[in-house]
Motif scaffolding. Structure first.
Motif, PDB file in Angstrom:
ATOM      1  N   ILE A 164      -8.702  11.578   5.610  1.00 33.47           N
ATOM      2  CA  ILE A 164      -8.653  10.197   4.807  1.00 33.47           C
ATOM      3  C   ILE A 164      -9.736  10.096   3.805  1.00 33.47           C
ATOM      4  CG2 ILE A 164      -7.755   9.025   6.835  1.00 33.47           C
ATOM      5  CD1 ILE A 164     -10.507   7.790   7.481  1.00 33.47           C
ATOM      6  N   ARG A 165      -9.406   9.173   2.814  1.00 34.55           N
ATOM      7  CA  ARG A 165     -10.308   8.788   1.734  1.00 34.55           C
ATOM      8  C   ARG A 165     -10.818   7.676   2.065  1.00 34.55           C
ATOM      9  NH1 ARG A 165      -7.706  10.352  -3.857  1.00 34.55           N
ATOM     10  NH2 ARG A 165      -6.296   8.315  -3.377  1.00 34.55           N
TER      11      ARG A 165
ATOM     12  N   ASP B  87      -9.190   4.883  -0.379  1.00 37.61           N
ATOM     13  CA  ASP B  87      -8.084   4.277   0.225  1.00 37.61           C
ATOM     14  C   ASP B  87      -8.245   3.120   0.887  1.00 37.61           C
ATOM     15  OD1 ASP B  87      -6.399   5.947  -1.482  1.00 37.61           O
ATOM     16  OD2 ASP B  87      -6.492   7.420  -0.064  1.00 37.61           O
TER      17      ASP B  87
ATOM     18  N   THR C 202      -1.916   2.680   6.922  1.00 31.71           N
ATOM     19  CA  THR C 202      -1.546   3.661   5.858  1.00 31.71           C
ATOM     20  C   THR C 202      -2.493   4.302   5.189  1.00 31.71           C
ATOM     21  OG1 THR C 202       0.261   1.631   5.165  1.00 31.71           O
ATOM     22  CG2 THR C 202      -0.187   3.579   3.479  1.00 31.71           C
ATOM     23  N   SER C 203      -3.707   3.802   4.985  1.00 32.17           N
ATOM     24  CA  SER C 203      -4.821   4.484   4.621  1.00 32.17           C
ATOM     25  C   SER C 203      -5.337   5.622   5.563  1.00 32.17           C
ATOM     26  CB  SER C 203      -6.177   3.724   3.897  1.00 32.17           C
ATOM     27  OG  SER C 203      -6.489   2.819   5.136  1.00 32.17           O
ATOM     28  N   CYS C 204      -5.092   5.435   6.747  1.00 32.94           N
ATOM     29  CA  CYS C 204      -5.690   6.143   7.930  1.00 32.94           C
ATOM     30  C   CYS C 204      -4.486   7.114   8.593  1.00 32.94           C
ATOM     31  CB  CYS C 204      -6.663   5.618   8.845  1.00 32.94           C
ATOM     32  SG  CYS C 204      -8.067   4.671   8.143  1.00 32.94           S
TER      33      CYS C 204
ATOM     34  N   PHE D  64       0.884  -1.184   0.090  1.00 34.81           N
ATOM     35  CA  PHE D  64       0.144  -0.079   0.082  1.00 34.81           C
ATOM     36  C   PHE D  64       0.793   1.363  -0.204  1.00 34.81           C
ATOM     37  CE2 PHE D  64      -1.567  -3.334   2.730  1.00 34.81           C
ATOM     38  CZ  PHE D  64      -2.440  -4.093   1.752  1.00 34.81           C
TER      39      PHE D  64
ATOM     40  N   ALA E 293      -2.645   2.162  -3.751  1.00 33.37           N
ATOM     41  CA  ALA E 293      -3.843   2.388  -2.980  1.00 33.37           C
ATOM     42  C   ALA E 293      -4.907   2.937  -3.949  1.00 33.37           C
ATOM     43  CB  ALA E 293      -3.481   3.507  -1.981  1.00 33.37           C
TER      44      ALA E 293
END
Lengths: 186, 97
Positions: A83-84, A87, A154-156, A9, A13
């Motif tokens: 955050i998205r 992702d 990673t995403s958050c 990631f 992502a």
């Protein structure tokens, strides 16, 4: 290499991870149909009973969607970053790619259609191939959990105890809910 | 060899100040106590990241393409730098009081 195996990631992502992840999930579900390997919970792999194809696909979809929703909500609560959703959903979809392996290993195991009721029945089905399947499945499940953790952090953008505790909590909730929902549907 | 600008005292770990500036051409020297700019307290890698970010018109997507990293990874790097700058700002305010 280690990064690609446990935290791809860093490089992939969003929508790209989502499409690749969905493709692998579909492949795992189709192989699972032929090898009778069910993913009947976020971190569950069970083998044995024959079901229609849509059962395998729905189970896999639930296994991905629940953690994606729960970890997105957790990210909104615990992360200070913007955050998205794509992702979180994408990285968690890609984290499930390793489930292709248990689905393939399922071809080498023969289980009776009905679950064993007594200890004697359990001992009868406990063949070396079943034990090897169980151990390998556990290994791939641990790998997937490690990937899910890295996908979430990673995403958050979460680190430390906040990341570990919220991940454990989120995973437990997702696992319980997935068992309940899959149990209700099938 | 590229030298890194020291900003932390190796003896007591306080923030360093600039004592003198010199003109390379005529060797004129200016002395006094000057504060280092906030960005000087960042590592060379972080400063390069900020330069690239500005050159990319502040687009994380372009940055991600340039660095070969995913969007959240680049956003996390930026967030970590923001956090560091905010901590340094806070630190500078308390030391100047």
């Amino acid at each position: 290499m280690k990064k690609w195996l446990f935290n791809p990631f860093i490089y992939i992502a969003g929508a790209k991870a989502l499409i690749i992840g969905w493709a692998f999930m579909l492949v795992a579900a189709v192989i699972g149909y032929f090898s009778m390997t069910h993913f009947d919970g976020v971190i569950d792999v069970h083998i044995g009973h024959i079901s229609p194809m849509w059962t395998y696909i729905t189970e896999t979809a639930i296994d991905w969607a629940l953690p994606a929703i729960i970890f997105y909500i957790a990210g909104l609560i615990f992360s200070n970053s913007s955050i998205r959703a794509v992702d979180v959903a994408g990285t968690l979809a890609l984290a499930r790619w390793v489930m292709v392996f248990p689905a393939l290993i399922g071809f080498g195991v023969h289980m009776p259609p009905a679950a064993p009721a007594t200890i004697d029945e359990v001992m009868k089905i406990l063949t070396p191939s079943v034990i090897v399947f169980g151990l390998l499945t556990m290994l791939f499940s641990i790998w997937m959990i490690a990937l899910m953790y890295n996908a979430y952090t990673t995403s958050c953008n979460l680190k430390g105890s906040k990341a570990i505790l919220s991940f454990i909590g989120g995973l437990l909730v997702a696992e319980v809910l997935s068992k309940l929902i899959i149990g209700l549907i099938f | 060899m590229q030298k890194n600008l020291p900003h932390i005292c190796p003896s007591c770990a306080s923030t360093l100040k600039v004592k003198s500036l010199v003109c390379e051409r005529c060797t004129t020297e200016v002395t006094g106590i000057f504060s280092l700019p906030l960005l000087a307290s960042l590592t060379q890698q972080e400063q390069d990241f900020i330069t690239d970010f500005v050159v990319s018109s502040g687009s994380l997507k372009i940055m991600a393409q340039k660095l070969g990293l995913s969007y959240p990874t680049v956003r996390n790097l930026l967030d970590d730098i923001i956090q560091k700058i905010e901590a340094n700002q806070k630190n500078n305010k308390t030391t100047s009081k």
